[in-house]
Design a protein around this motif. Structure first.
Motif, mmCIF file in Angstrom:
data_model
loop_
_atom_site.group_PDB
_atom_site.id
_atom_site.type_symbol
_atom_site.label_atom_id
_atom_site.label_comp_id
_atom_site.label_asym_id
_atom_site.label_seq_id
_atom_site.Cartn_x
_atom_site.Cartn_y
_atom_site.Cartn_z
ATOM 1 N N GLN A 26 0.806 -1.224 0.000
ATOM 2 C CA GLN A 26 0.000 0.000 0.000
ATOM 3 C C GLN A 26 0.838 1.273 0.000
ATOM 4 O OE1 GLN A 26 -2.690 -1.761 3.277
ATOM 5 N NE2 GLN A 26 -4.054 -0.420 2.140
ATOM 6 N N HIS A 128 1.186 -9.232 4.494
ATOM 7 C CA HIS A 128 -0.015 -8.392 4.396
ATOM 8 C C HIS A 128 -0.538 -8.466 2.953
ATOM 9 C CE1 HIS A 128 -2.211 -4.744 6.248
ATOM 10 N NE2 HIS A 128 -2.768 -4.933 5.065
ATOM 11 N N TRP A 129 -0.945 -9.683 2.552
ATOM 12 C CA TRP A 129 -1.749 -9.937 1.349
ATOM 13 C C TRP A 129 -0.978 -9.986 0.026
ATOM 14 C CZ3 TRP A 129 -6.381 -6.108 2.563
ATOM 15 C CH2 TRP A 129 -6.983 -6.498 3.778
ATOM 16 N N ASN A 173 -1.566 -10.482 8.392
ATOM 17 C CA ASN A 173 -2.608 -9.482 8.506
ATOM 18 C C ASN A 173 -3.952 -10.080 8.112
ATOM 19 O OD1 ASN A 173 -3.476 -6.583 8.801
ATOM 20 N ND2 ASN A 173 -4.240 -7.024 6.733
ATOM 21 N N GLU A 174 -4.904 -10.064 9.027
ATOM 22 C CA GLU A 174 -6.312 -10.328 8.748
ATOM 23 C C GLU A 174 -6.596 -11.516 7.833
ATOM 24 O OE1 GLU A 174 -8.018 -6.702 7.268
ATOM 25 O OE2 GLU A 174 -7.761 -5.670 9.158
ATOM 26 N N TYR A 177 -9.752 -12.064 5.584
ATOM 27 C CA TYR A 177 -9.941 -11.667 4.184
ATOM 28 C C TYR A 177 -9.237 -12.597 3.211
ATOM 29 C CZ TYR A 177 -12.408 -7.947 6.184
ATOM 30 O OH TYR A 177 -13.342 -7.262 6.901
ATOM 31 N N SER A 238 -9.277 -9.364 12.130
ATOM 32 C CA SER A 238 -10.163 -8.301 11.666
ATOM 33 C C SER A 238 -11.577 -8.628 12.106
ATOM 34 C CB SER A 238 -10.134 -8.200 10.143
ATOM 35 O OG SER A 238 -11.024 -7.197 9.729
ATOM 36 N N ASN A 240 -15.370 -6.578 13.991
ATOM 37 C CA ASN A 240 -16.008 -5.404 14.566
ATOM 38 C C ASN A 240 -16.961 -5.822 15.670
ATOM 39 O OD1 ASN A 240 -14.954 -3.216 12.876
ATOM 40 N ND2 ASN A 240 -15.957 -4.342 11.211
ATOM 41 N N ASP A 309 -7.855 -5.559 14.543
ATOM 42 C CA ASP A 309 -8.102 -4.408 13.684
ATOM 43 C C ASP A 309 -9.599 -4.130 13.792
ATOM 44 O OD1 ASP A 309 -5.478 -4.792 13.020
ATOM 45 O OD2 ASP A 309 -5.833 -5.269 10.908
ATOM 46 N N TYR A 311 -12.609 -1.318 13.364
ATOM 47 C CA TYR A 311 -12.870 -0.034 12.718
ATOM 48 C C TYR A 311 -14.244 0.540 13.040
ATOM 49 C CZ TYR A 311 -8.698 -0.132 9.741
ATOM 50 O OH TYR A 311 -7.408 -0.098 9.281
ATOM 51 N N TRP A 361 -18.370 0.658 4.053
ATOM 52 C CA TRP A 361 -18.373 -0.288 5.167
ATOM 53 C C TRP A 361 -17.981 0.371 6.476
ATOM 54 C CZ3 TRP A 361 -13.663 -0.989 7.609
ATOM 55 C CH2 TRP A 361 -12.529 -0.559 6.911
ATOM 56 N N GLU A 391 -5.091 -1.933 14.401
ATOM 57 C CA GLU A 391 -5.475 -0.905 13.428
ATOM 58 C C GLU A 391 -6.817 -0.325 13.838
ATOM 59 O OE1 GLU A 391 -5.878 -2.005 9.277
ATOM 60 O OE2 GLU A 391 -4.023 -3.164 9.299
ATOM 61 N N TRP A 442 -4.511 3.511 11.608
ATOM 62 C CA TRP A 442 -4.365 3.305 10.174
ATOM 63 C C TRP A 442 -4.832 4.582 9.496
ATOM 64 C CZ3 TRP A 442 -2.085 -0.384 7.314
ATOM 65 C CH2 TRP A 442 -2.274 -0.281 5.929
ATOM 66 N N GLU A 449 -5.453 1.928 -1.291
ATOM 67 C CA GLU A 449 -6.475 1.229 -0.506
ATOM 68 C C GLU A 449 -7.066 0.051 -1.309
ATOM 69 O OE1 GLU A 449 -7.255 0.990 2.526
ATOM 70 O OE2 GLU A 449 -9.262 0.148 2.448
ATOM 71 N N TRP A 450 -6.211 -0.882 -1.708
ATOM 72 C CA TRP A 450 -6.629 -2.106 -2.397
ATOM 73 C C TRP A 450 -7.596 -1.792 -3.540
ATOM 74 C CZ3 TRP A 450 -2.958 -5.158 -0.962
ATOM 75 C CH2 TRP A 450 -2.452 -5.057 0.322
ATOM 76 N N PHE A 458 -7.041 7.053 4.015
ATOM 77 C CA PHE A 458 -7.087 6.760 5.442
ATOM 78 C C PHE A 458 -5.990 7.496 6.203
ATOM 79 C CE2 PHE A 458 -9.797 3.201 4.288
ATOM 80 C CZ PHE A 458 -10.519 2.931 5.435
HETATM 81 C C1 PNW Z 1 -7.631 -3.253 6.928
HETATM 82 N N1 PNW Z 1 -13.931 -4.247 7.913
HETATM 83 O O1 PNW Z 1 -8.608 -4.043 6.313
HETATM 84 C C2 PNW Z 1 -6.319 -3.613 6.252
HETATM 85 O O2 PNW Z 1 -5.434 -4.290 7.118
HETATM 86 C C3 PNW Z 1 -5.620 -2.471 5.590
HETATM 87 O O3 PNW Z 1 -4.714 -2.957 4.624
HETATM 88 C C4 PNW Z 1 -6.639 -1.527 4.996
HETATM 89 O O4 PNW Z 1 -6.032 -0.506 4.252
HETATM 90 C C5 PNW Z 1 -7.443 -0.947 6.132
HETATM 91 O O5 PNW Z 1 -8.076 -1.945 6.896
HETATM 92 C C6 PNW Z 1 -8.523 0.024 5.689
HETATM 93 O O6 PNW Z 1 -9.457 -0.627 4.870
HETATM 94 C C7 PNW Z 1 -9.910 -4.039 6.754
HETATM 95 O O7 PNW Z 1 -14.810 -4.533 7.061
HETATM 96 C C8 PNW Z 1 -10.886 -4.329 5.824
HETATM 97 O O8 PNW Z 1 -14.265 -4.031 9.074
HETATM 98 C C9 PNW Z 1 -12.213 -4.400 6.205
HETATM 99 C C10 PNW Z 1 -12.574 -4.179 7.531
HETATM 100 C C11 PNW Z 1 -11.602 -3.883 8.472
HETATM 101 C C12 PNW Z 1 -10.263 -3.817 8.070
#
Ligand code: PNW
Length: 502
Positions: A26, A128-129, A173-174, A177, A238, A240, A309, A311, A361, A391, A442, A449-450, A458
């Motif tokens: 990224q 990380h992916w 990482n996560e 996903y 990851s 919530n 992580d 959010y 999201w 994060e 983050w 951002e993918w 961000f």
């Molecule tokens: C993270 N959700 O992904 C990743 O680790 C980062 O690479 C990314 O840039 C960042 O969040 C912001 O998107 C997530 O749906 C993707 O809750 C989705 C979620 C949370 C984190």
């Protein structure tokens, strides 16, 4: 001003780990520099038409590969304690395996020494992916057990070389996903399908999860038992905070299912003796791979702390035809989670599904993290001893259309999110007795951002995508001020009596 008056004067201990985060693909750019091999993410923006919302690529990203010395000097000048960043496998092993690329390693040697010279702590993620493309081409990457040995070979090399610089390690990482971020399985129209798996199938997703957790556990046990490493190690989850849509039993069950499918999928490290939750086994049947007893033993206990992580906050509800009907029908659109989620409405600021495709999201609901931290500690994974919020962050839906520097830097929604999120973490710690020991925003600055591309931002710093200059935003100063107010009270540690499990 404090959002939670009771924590206005509360302090964090000196050893509370905090800072900003990034990920190699990224921010680095320089995708073919100094011997680096291609990752799946180098290819996707170029070969998969319309896969990136704004048709940008990660070829240059924030140009960090060349600007890291400025970045580190800036982190020091801002007074940031720690930097959470990731290493690109394909700089070490351009084809995922085989000979080491000395130029790539020399680059990371310089990066680590420079971060250390600036007095900043390194928190490092090994993956990380950015899966090596060669491993996708030769055996389908994460759909094959072969990936475990290749990941372990890379991870051992990186750990042996950099352990002395690292404060905490994340293996992955996560993995939640895993379904597509690790390889973008849906792009099987460009790359062939493997192992009898077509494009984007559930089997691919759960094979990926299976081998990811095995790779994590293998490197964890090697690090602790063979290498005798002493730094804390885990992977980044990851998830919530999930609230039931109503008090009905079906909606309560939906909450449980969402948590099982996000957290429980990789929760064998802390619970279920290394195995999957019953709901995954029952629902997925032969789609879900099976761990042997030896593998479950390897996975159980394979982490030193829980990294989350987190959010936003979501409501969960039973799907329209009910959970049981969905579980029984593999073509139900909600299968296999068999629960639906909707976003909690944000307080104060409008955030709209149509305002910015990249942030749909992510409503600003920072209050969810406080009960979420209690949930993780007290209920869900009894063996968790400490939690790091690895994060948290916010993409303002309006930011994509900001065009004056003043508008961009005066990012009040993100500043508000930072202040409120941090207050809630502190409240979890000092009022609720949660042993939360770190927090990372983050992101260090705007980045790729993918599938949302460079346009979804961000960053706590703005990056000019022509000059690559960085400018701190208001949210960065809010973040720094918060740690000036609440950091570094040596007496605080003694006052925390953290519950460990139930
Ligand atoms: C993270 N959700 O992904 C990743 O680790 C980062 O690479 C990314 O840039 C960042 O969040 C912001 O998107 C997530 O749906 C993707 O809750 C989705 C979620 C949370 C984190």
């Amino acid at each position: 001003p404090a959002y939670i008056p009771e924590v206005a004067d509360a302090k964090l201990p000196d050893d509370f780990l905090w800072g900003v985060a990034s990920a190699a693909f990224q921010v680095e750019g320089a995708v073919d520099a100094e011997g680096k091999g291609p990752s799946v993410w180098d290819l996707i923006p170029h070969r998969w038409v319309n896969s990136i919302a704004d048709n940008t690529t990660g070829d240059v990203a924030a140009n960090e590969y060349y600007l890291y010395k400025q970045d580190n000097a800036r982190l020091k000048a801002l007074g940031i304690q720690s930097y959470s960043f990731t290493l690109a496998w394909t700089r070490f092993f351009p084809f995922g395996r085989g000979p080491v690329n000395e130029q790539g390693v020399a680059h990371y040697d310089d990066l680590f020494t420079d971060i250390e010279a600036n007095g900043i702590k390194s928190v490092v993620t090994l993956f990380h992916w950015d899966t090596p493309l060669a491993l996708f081409n030769s055996y389908g990457a994460w759909t094959s057990e072969d990936i475990v040995a290749d990941y372990v070979n890379y991870a051992k090399y990186a750990i042996m070389r950099y352990d002395k610089y690292v404060t905490a390690w994340y293996t992955f990482n996560e993995p939640q996903y895993c379904n597509w971020r690790f390889s973008n399985y849906p792009f099987g129209t460009i790359l062939p399908s493997y192992n009898g798996i077509g494009t984007g199938g559930l089997r691919a997703q759960y094979l990926c999860g299976h081998y990811t957790l095995l790779a994590h556990a293998t490197i964890y046990k090697w690090y602790k038992n063979v290498y005798k490493g002493t730094k804390p190690m885990t992977f980044k989850n990851s998830a919530n905070y999930i609230i039931a849509n109503s008090s009905s039993a079906a909606d309560q069950e939906a909450v449980q299912r969402v948590n099982d499918y996000n957290m429980g999928w990789y929760g064998g490290v802390w619970t279920n003796g290394g195995d999957y939750p019953a709901s995954l086994k029952d629902t997925l049947g032969d789609i879900l791979p099976v761990y042997t007893q030896a593998q479950k033993d390897l996975i159980a206990g394979a982490a030193d702390f829980y990294a989350i992580d987190a959010y936003t906050t979501l409501y969960a509800a039973a799907p329209p035809n009910g959970i049981a009907a969905c579980v029984a029908n593999r073509s139900d659109p909600n299968y296999p989670q068999c629960a639906t989620t909707t976003q909690l409405q944000p307080n104060g600021f409008p955030a709209g599904p149509n305002a910015d495709a990249g942030a749909t999201w992510l409503y600003s609901t920072p209050g969810g993290v406080r009960p979420f931290l209690s949930f993780i500690t007290k209920e869900y994974f009894p063996k968790v001893k400490s939690i790091v919020v690895s994060e948290f962050g916010f993409a303002d839906p309006a930011e994509a259309s900001f065009n004056t520097l003043e508008q961009i830097l005066w990012d009040l929604r993100r500043a508000d999110y930072m202040q409120s999120f941090l207050d809630n973490i502190l409240a979890a710690r000092v009022l609720d007795g949660v042993n939360v020991t770190g927090a990372f925003a983050w992101a260090i600055y705007d980045n790729f951002e993918w599938n949302s591309g460079l346009g979804t931002k961000f960053g706590l710093q703005y990056v000019n995508n022509t000059s690559y200059e960085r400018y701190p935003k208001a949210s960065m100063f809010q973040f720094l001020n918060w740690f000036k107010l609440h950091g570094e009270d040596k007496t605080a540690t003694a006052n925390i009596t953290a519950p460990v499990g139930k």
